[in-house]
Design a protein around this motif. Structure first.
Motif, PDB file in Angstrom:
ATOM      1  N   ALA A  12     -15.205  21.780  -5.103  1.00 42.72           N
ATOM      2  CA  ALA A  12     -14.780  21.191  -3.832  1.00 42.72           C
ATOM      3  C   ALA A  12     -13.963  19.926  -4.069  1.00 42.72           C
ATOM      4  N   LEU A  13     -14.399  19.087  -4.986  1.00 40.13           N
ATOM      5  CA  LEU A  13     -13.663  17.870  -5.301  1.00 40.13           C
ATOM      6  C   LEU A  13     -12.296  18.207  -5.891  1.00 40.13           C
ATOM      7  N   GLY A  16      -9.952  19.392  -3.210  1.00 38.40           N
ATOM      8  CA  GLY A  16      -9.490  18.254  -2.420  1.00 38.40           C
ATOM      9  C   GLY A  16      -8.404  17.466  -3.126  1.00 38.40           C
ATOM     10  N   ILE A  19      -5.152  19.567  -3.037  1.00 35.94           N
ATOM     11  CA  ILE A  19      -4.555  19.517  -1.704  1.00 35.94           C
ATOM     12  C   ILE A  19      -3.934  18.139  -1.460  1.00 35.94           C
ATOM     13  N   GLY A  20      -4.604  17.078  -1.888  1.00 36.20           N
ATOM     14  CA  GLY A  20      -4.054  15.731  -1.746  1.00 36.20           C
ATOM     15  C   GLY A  20      -2.744  15.564  -2.496  1.00 36.20           C
ATOM     16  N   SER A  30      -1.460  13.166   6.345  1.00 34.61           N
ATOM     17  CA  SER A  30      -2.829  13.676   6.376  1.00 34.61           C
ATOM     18  C   SER A  30      -3.127  14.201   7.774  1.00 34.61           C
TER      19      SER A  30
END
Length: 61
Positions: A12-13, A16, A19-20, A30
């Motif tokens: 999950a991290l 993220g 995606i960032g 964002s």
């Protein structure tokens, strides 16, 4: 609902972060203000923990 494994948290991290990076490189804003996004995630986390806690309290009486 099972416990979240360390592998799931790392995945999950990592998702993220990817995606960032994509959002930043494409100059996409964002989708939510950072504070509101974190607040929403905290609410989801607490909500997931609240129901089992209430069930435990009701079953222990």
């Amino acid at each position: 609902m099972g416990e979240m494994s360390m592998g799931s948290m790392v995945l999950a991290l990592a998702a993220g972060v990817v995606i960032g990076i994509v959002f930043q490189s494409l100059k996409i804003p964002s989708p939510a203000p950072p504070f509101l996004g974190l607040l929403g995630l905290a609410g989801m986390f607490l909500g997931q923990r609240l129901i089992p806690w209430i069930q435990h309290l009701l079953n222990s009486k």
